[in-house]
Design a protein around this motif. Structure first.
Motif, short mmCIF file in Angstrom:
data_model
loop_
_atom_site.label_atom_id
_atom_site.label_comp_id
_atom_site.label_asym_id
_atom_site.label_seq_id
_atom_site.Cartn_x
_atom_site.Cartn_y
_atom_site.Cartn_z
N SER A 135 76.19 9.61 50.40
CA SER A 135 76.66 8.20 49.96
C SER A 135 77.78 8.37 48.89
O SER A 135 77.93 9.05 48.44
N ASP A 136 78.34 7.26 48.52
CA ASP A 136 79.27 7.10 47.54
C ASP A 136 78.67 7.52 46.24
O ASP A 136 79.33 8.13 45.18
N SER A 137 77.36 7.53 45.91
CA SER A 137 76.92 7.73 44.59
C SER A 137 76.40 9.47 44.58
O SER A 137 75.78 9.72 43.62
N THR A 138 76.38 10.10 45.78
CA THR A 138 76.19 11.36 45.93
C THR A 138 77.24 12.17 44.83
O THR A 138 78.23 12.21 45.03
N ASP A 139 76.37 13.05 43.87
CA ASP A 139 77.22 13.74 42.96
C ASP A 139 77.62 15.32 43.34
O ASP A 139 78.79 15.62 43.02
N PHE A 140 76.52 15.92 43.95
CA PHE A 140 76.68 17.16 44.25
C PHE A 140 75.96 17.60 45.94
O PHE A 140 75.11 16.82 46.11
N VAL A 141 76.66 18.40 46.22
CA VAL A 141 76.17 18.63 47.91
C VAL A 141 76.41 20.20 48.00
O VAL A 141 77.34 20.89 47.54
N THR A 142 75.28 20.98 48.59
CA THR A 142 75.29 22.23 48.92
C THR A 142 75.18 22.11 50.52
O THR A 142 74.51 21.63 51.02
N ILE A 143 75.92 23.08 51.18
CA ILE A 143 75.70 23.17 52.65
C ILE A 143 75.78 24.75 52.88
O ILE A 143 76.35 25.58 52.61
N THR A 144 74.81 25.05 53.81
CA THR A 144 74.87 26.44 54.49
C THR A 144 74.61 26.37 56.05
O THR A 144 73.33 25.85 56.39
N ILE A 145 75.71 26.42 56.88
CA ILE A 145 75.75 26.30 58.14
C ILE A 145 76.71 27.01 58.99
O ILE A 145 77.48 27.93 58.28
N GLY A 146 76.39 27.42 60.27
CA GLY A 146 77.18 28.04 61.00
C GLY A 146 76.79 29.09 61.75
O GLY A 146 77.20 29.54 63.02
N GLY A 147 75.77 29.87 61.40
CA GLY A 147 75.07 31.01 61.99
C GLY A 147 74.52 30.81 63.48
O GLY A 147 74.72 31.65 64.25
N ASN A 148 73.81 29.33 63.45
CA ASN A 148 73.27 29.29 64.84
C ASN A 148 74.39 28.80 65.73
O ASN A 148 74.18 28.93 67.05
N ASP A 149 75.57 28.37 65.38
CA ASP A 149 76.73 28.12 66.35
C ASP A 149 77.05 29.63 67.00
O ASP A 149 77.74 29.52 67.87
#
Length: 409
Positions: A135-149
């Motif tokens: 949302s607009d109030s989210t300050d930090f995001v981490t992502i680990t993705i792509g291996g299954n694709d």
């Protein structure tokens, strides 16, 4: 090139078909787990407790390399069969900074499960779109993705070797291919590298854009995959191949890959990380490189030094393996958490960071108790190759019997 006797080949094919079913979420084959309370977080890996007046909101997205597949205790979020752990790197990261964590990581997730398609799970459950936590109030995001694709299930099964010289299983499980490179190299190019350049890249681009739009005020970090095998395929002096059966029975953290295929797998992991880094940079996100510094702690390292779990078979009837094969173990998630925390603090030195006590004690081998809940079904990133455990055990037993027979003559 060696061929298997017709009777053995038939048995191998039958077991391979059985084991291949492990990739389907509906299967009922078991996997051993550590006997701990899955509902109680450990004191060293709880979510951050931000102040009630001004919480720092942190959302974690990703696949099994983020969820902590193979580690206990489990959170039960966003669904129980996501097998998300309180010990995963998002929970450790939140603890270091006191972030208020919403962890949407789920074992088996691919890029479409971020913002396009809800993720189907074993037992008919569904994990909601991971982007719904932003949302607009989210300050930090981490992502680990792509291996299954990238379809690393195929790599996991095709590269399994009968012994340190091969042959490898191949995509049909016939053990007729001398090495894994031959399985995937074609006159028109490398199948896996093409898949990464098209499927993975397109999925990352679409969903990174959606994440940026859903969390316009967030600082977003894409945490790359650690070194599953040594960077550049550099084989350590002690070698890398470790059979699934040792002198005392099932060997813990086996590595049934030839040296040649360790190099091949290293090339594929490097290509995946390069693609993730390029798309993260294009989206304006910060890429966190975890591959280079973890090279000496790959699955080829001694067990007490490795950040990646090998394959630990626990029973043959039914084929059962400890979950988390070829995924970060507890020291691996310690490493991922600290590396991501360093990247955040480099950009935000004003953030206070609680020193984190590394949880570097290896978990004990599990008791031999199968649980028919489909845990061995899910491949997180880079393929948890427990599916071929029964096949390799059969082959190893036949090979040993043949060796004994020859030496006794």
């Amino acid at each position: 090139m060696r061929t298997l006797p017709r009777s053995l080949a038939a048995g191998v094919m039958a077991l391979f078909a059985l084991c291949a079913a492990l990739v389907a979420p509906e299967n009922a084959l078991g996997v051993d787990t550590l006997a701990r309370d899955a509902n109680t977080p450990p004191a060293t890996a709880t979510s951050g407790e931000a102040t009630a007046s001004d919480p720092i909101e942190y959302v974690a997205l990703g696949d099994s390399y983020a969820s902590g597949y193979g580690l206990l205790p489990e959170t039960g979020n966003p669904q129980p069969t996501c097998w998300q752990s309180y010990n995963n790197y998002p929970h450790q990261l939140a603890s270091q900074f006191g972030f208020a964590l919403e962890d949407r990581s789920c074992t088996g997730a691919a890029t479409p499960n971020i913002a396009q398609d809800p993720q189907p799970l074993p037992g008919g459950a569904t994990a909601p779109l991971q982007i719904e936590a932003l949302s607009d109030s989210t300050d930090f995001v981490t992502i680990t993705i792509g291996g299954n694709d990238a379809g690393f299930f195929n790599i996991a099964s095709a590269c399994l070797a009968l012994d340190e010289k091969g042959p490898v299983a191949g995509e049909d499980g016939a053990f007729q291919s001398p090495n894994c490179r031959e399985v995937y190299e074609r006159p028109e190019g490398n199948i896996l590298k093409d898949r990464i350049d098209y499927n993975v890249r397109d999925g990352l681009r679409r969903n990174f854009q959606a994440v940026a739009e859903a969390a316009p005020n967030a600082d977003i970090y894409v945490v790359g995959y650690p070194a599953v095998v040594p960077v550049g395929g550099k084989i350590p002096a002690h070698g890398c191949f470790r059979p699934v059966i040792g002198l005392d029975g099932y060997a813990p953290d086996s590595v049934p890959f030839t040296d040649e295929d360790i190099t091949f797998i290293a090339e594929i992991v490097r290509e995946l990380n390069r693609t993730v880094e390029e798309e993260a940079s294009a989206a304006g996100f910060t890429f966190v490189n975890t591959e280079e510094a973890s090279s000496e702690h790959s699955v080829c390292a001694p067990r007490h030094e490795s950040y990646i779990a090998g394959i630990t078979i626990t029973t043959l009837d039914p084929p059962t393996a400890q979950q988390g094969a070829l995924h970060p173990n507890l020291p691996g998630h310690n490493y991922l958490a600290n590396t991501a925390a360093d990247a955040i603090q480099a950009k935000h030195p004003e953030l206070e960071r609680t020193p984190h006590e590394p949880m570097n004690v290896m978990p004990p081998l599990p008791a031999k108790s199968a649980q028919p809940d489909g845990r061995a079904a899910i491949f997180g990133s880079l393929g948890g190759i427990v599916l071929v455990g029964g096949t390799l055990l059969l082959l190893e037993r036949r090979r040993r019997m043949h060796t004994i027979s020859m030496t006794s003559r």
